[in-house]
Design a protein around this motif. Structure first.
Motif, PDB file in Angstrom:
ATOM      1  N   TRP A 180       0.818  -1.214   0.000  1.00  0.00           N
ATOM      2  CA  TRP A 180       0.000   0.000   0.000  1.00  0.00           C
ATOM      3  C   TRP A 180       0.855   1.269   0.000  1.00  0.00           C
ATOM      4  N   PRO A 181       1.905   1.353   0.819  1.00  0.00           N
ATOM      5  CA  PRO A 181       2.740   2.566   0.761  1.00  0.00           C
ATOM      6  C   PRO A 181       3.323   2.811  -0.633  1.00  0.00           C
ATOM      7  N   ASP A 182       3.722   1.742  -1.340  1.00  0.00           N
ATOM      8  CA  ASP A 182       4.247   1.914  -2.707  1.00  0.00           C
ATOM      9  C   ASP A 182       3.169   2.452  -3.643  1.00  0.00           C
ATOM     10  N   ILE A 183       1.936   1.932  -3.471  1.00  0.00           N
ATOM     11  CA  ILE A 183       0.836   2.352  -4.343  1.00  0.00           C
ATOM     12  C   ILE A 183       0.496   3.821  -4.085  1.00  0.00           C
ATOM     13  N   LEU A 184       0.439   4.192  -2.823  1.00  0.00           N
ATOM     14  CA  LEU A 184       0.191   5.602  -2.473  1.00  0.00           C
ATOM     15  C   LEU A 184       1.285   6.492  -3.059  1.00  0.00           C
ATOM     16  N   ALA A 185       2.524   6.040  -2.945  1.00  0.00           N
ATOM     17  CA  ALA A 185       3.637   6.815  -3.505  1.00  0.00           C
ATOM     18  C   ALA A 185       3.475   6.925  -5.016  1.00  0.00           C
ATOM     19  N   GLY A 186       2.991   5.849  -5.654  1.00  0.00           N
ATOM     20  CA  GLY A 186       2.789   5.850  -7.103  1.00  0.00           C
ATOM     21  C   GLY A 186       1.748   6.867  -7.529  1.00  0.00           C
ATOM     22  N   ALA A 187       0.780   7.136  -6.650  1.00  0.00           N
ATOM     23  CA  ALA A 187      -0.257   8.127  -6.972  1.00  0.00           C
ATOM     24  C   ALA A 187       0.299   9.547  -6.817  1.00  0.00           C
ATOM     25  N   GLY A 188       1.444   9.683  -6.177  1.00  0.00           N
ATOM     26  CA  GLY A 188       2.139  10.974  -6.118  1.00  0.00           C
ATOM     27  C   GLY A 188       1.330  12.116  -5.521  1.00  0.00           C
ATOM     28  N   GLY A 189       0.462  11.799  -4.581  1.00  0.00           N
ATOM     29  CA  GLY A 189      -0.332  12.856  -3.959  1.00  0.00           C
ATOM     30  C   GLY A 189      -1.652  13.110  -4.660  1.00  0.00           C
ATOM     31  N   GLY A 190      -1.845  12.506  -5.837  1.00  0.00           N
ATOM     32  CA  GLY A 190      -3.123  12.654  -6.540  1.00  0.00           C
ATOM     33  C   GLY A 190      -4.157  11.697  -5.984  1.00  0.00           C
ATOM     34  N   THR A 191      -5.411  11.854  -6.425  1.00  0.00           N
ATOM     35  CA  THR A 191      -6.496  10.966  -6.007  1.00  0.00           C
ATOM     36  C   THR A 191      -6.126   9.526  -6.378  1.00  0.00           C
ATOM     37  N   VAL A 192      -6.170   8.632  -5.396  1.00  0.00           N
ATOM     38  CA  VAL A 192      -5.788   7.231  -5.641  1.00  0.00           C
ATOM     39  C   VAL A 192      -6.938   6.488  -6.308  1.00  0.00           C
ATOM     40  N   GLY A 193      -6.600   5.665  -7.297  1.00  0.00           N
ATOM     41  CA  GLY A 193      -7.610   4.838  -7.948  1.00  0.00           C
ATOM     42  C   GLY A 193      -7.065   3.462  -8.265  1.00  0.00           C
ATOM     43  N   ARG A 194      -7.972   2.614  -8.754  1.00  0.00           N
ATOM     44  CA  ARG A 194      -7.532   1.257  -9.102  1.00  0.00           C
ATOM     45  C   ARG A 194      -6.418   1.230 -10.151  1.00  0.00           C
ATOM     46  N   PRO A 195      -6.343   2.209 -11.078  1.00  0.00           N
ATOM     47  CA  PRO A 195      -5.208   2.179 -12.004  1.00  0.00           C
ATOM     48  C   PRO A 195      -3.856   2.205 -11.277  1.00  0.00           C
ATOM     49  N   HIS A 196      -3.795   2.829 -10.092  1.00  0.00           N
ATOM     50  CA  HIS A 196      -2.534   2.831  -9.335  1.00  0.00           C
ATOM     51  C   HIS A 196      -2.248   1.446  -8.772  1.00  0.00           C
ATOM     52  N   ILE A 197      -3.305   0.731  -8.384  1.00  0.00           N
ATOM     53  CA  ILE A 197      -3.118  -0.648  -7.913  1.00  0.00           C
ATOM     54  C   ILE A 197      -2.719  -1.524  -9.104  1.00  0.00           C
ATOM     55  N   ALA A 198      -3.333  -1.244 -10.262  1.00  0.00           N
ATOM     56  CA  ALA A 198      -2.973  -1.973 -11.488  1.00  0.00           C
ATOM     57  C   ALA A 198      -1.484  -1.824 -11.765  1.00  0.00           C
ATOM     58  N   GLN A 199      -0.947  -0.622 -11.565  1.00  0.00           N
ATOM     59  CA  GLN A 199       0.492  -0.412 -11.797  1.00  0.00           C
ATOM     60  C   GLN A 199       1.333  -1.280 -10.876  1.00  0.00           C
ATOM     61  N   ALA A 200       0.875  -1.453  -9.640  1.00  0.00           N
ATOM     62  CA  ALA A 200       1.630  -2.302  -8.702  1.00  0.00           C
ATOM     63  C   ALA A 200       1.598  -3.756  -9.169  1.00  0.00           C
TER      64      ALA A 200
END
Ligand code: AMP
Ligand code: ZN
Ligand code: FE
Ligand code: FE
Length: 278
Positions: free
Chosen positions: A117-137
């Motif tokens: 989860w911390p990696d996914i949050l970091a991947g969203a870079g402060g923007g609204t988190v969505g499933r595409p960010h989980i998809a990236q993980a």
């Protein structure tokens, strides 16, 4: 009239997005990140000459007329970004997205899938988190090859799909109008994304203040586009078309679908926020 930046789950920054729109030959672009207006200022600052920017957002909503509730998306244009109730509601939904994302990650981890989860949050870079960010993980972990695959039934599309606490759609329509904005139902017939709402609900939303329907969208078949156009004509609603561009999180290109001048003028005339000019 519908694009995403890194303020939510797009891959271009707001500044890169407006420059890309100009290069694509568009004369108008709407920035409509999920549940946030954070991209507005950087997009306006970077506006290239000749491009007009419609400031908007895509609100995560739900219709509770059936069980389980149907999630749906409401585009909101040219509203007052400081309207207190709307500001509170957007903040609440963004928090609900984080909470849901964390629960999805817990489900994946319980099945031995190593995503963080911390990696996914970091991947969203402060923007609204969505499933595409989980998809990236999932892609980074080598478990799927593409975002499209990550949204398949074995992953985020079904097995690891969880609802989030979205805004009641009638409340959202009224809030957007109260904030001086123009609400347009995004991809209302996109059956390939999941369940859709009945036409009767769309008629009720029109009575509550809905201004338009997005007809031309890659998730609508030609028959679905035609159905949405006919419904809009019946209800006196304006009709938009848009790419729903997400950068490299999707394959669609900027300008893949466009909106006619008449619908654009109706939106501009009804909105409280000025269209910004480069
Ligand atoms: P969320 O808002 O977190 O529920 O995630 C939904 C987002 O994922 C939407 O903005 C869609 O653009 C994106 N999305 C949904 N289905 C797909 C798909 N099959 N391929 C790529 N992106 C998708
Ligand atoms: Zn998105
Ligand atoms: Fe959407
Ligand atoms: Fe979208």
């Amino acid at each position: 009239m519908h694009t995403h930046s890194t303020a939510s789950d797009g891959t271009l920054s707001p500044a890169e997005l407006v420059r890309a729109a100009s290069r694509a030959g568009l004369d108008v672009l709407a920035i409509t990140d999920h549940d946030t207006t954070a991209g507005w200022e950087p997009a306006v600052r970077a506006l290239p000459p000749g491009l007009r920017l419609v400031r908007g957002a895509e609100l995560s909503c739900r219709w509770s007329g059936t069980e389980p509730a149907v999630p749906l998306h409401l585009l909101a244009y040219l509203f007052d970004p400081g309207h207190p109730e709307l500001v509170d509601e957007l903040a609440r939904v963004r928090a609900a997205r984080e909470e849901r994302g964390e629960r999805i990650v817990a489900l994946l981890r319980a099945d031995g899938i190593d995503v963080s989860w911390p990696d996914i949050l970091a991947g969203a870079g402060g923007g609204t988190v969505g499933r595409p960010h989980i998809a990236q993980a999932l892609i980074r972990a080598g478990l799927v090859g593409s975002t499209g695959e990550a949204f398949g039934p074995d992953w985020l599309g079904e097995r690891y799909r969880l609802p989030k606490e979205d805004i009641d759609v009638f409340r959202a329509v009224r809030l957007v109008r109260a904030a001086g904005g123009v609400p347009v139902f995004a991809h209302p017939r996109a059956t390939r994304r999941g369940r859709v709402v009945p036409d009767e609900l769309i008629a009720d939303l029109a009575a509550a203040g809905l201004a338009g329907l997005e007809a031309d969208h890659e998730d609508h078949s030609p028959a679905e586009q035609a159905h949405v156009r006919a419904l809009a004509a019946d209800l006196g609603l304006l009709v938009t078309g848009s790419s729903d561009f997400h950068g490299t999180h999707k394959t669609v290109q900027l300008g893949a679908f466009t909106t006619g001048a008449e619908a654009y003028e109706r939106i501009v005339d009804a909105g409280v926020t000025e269209v910004a000019s480069g």
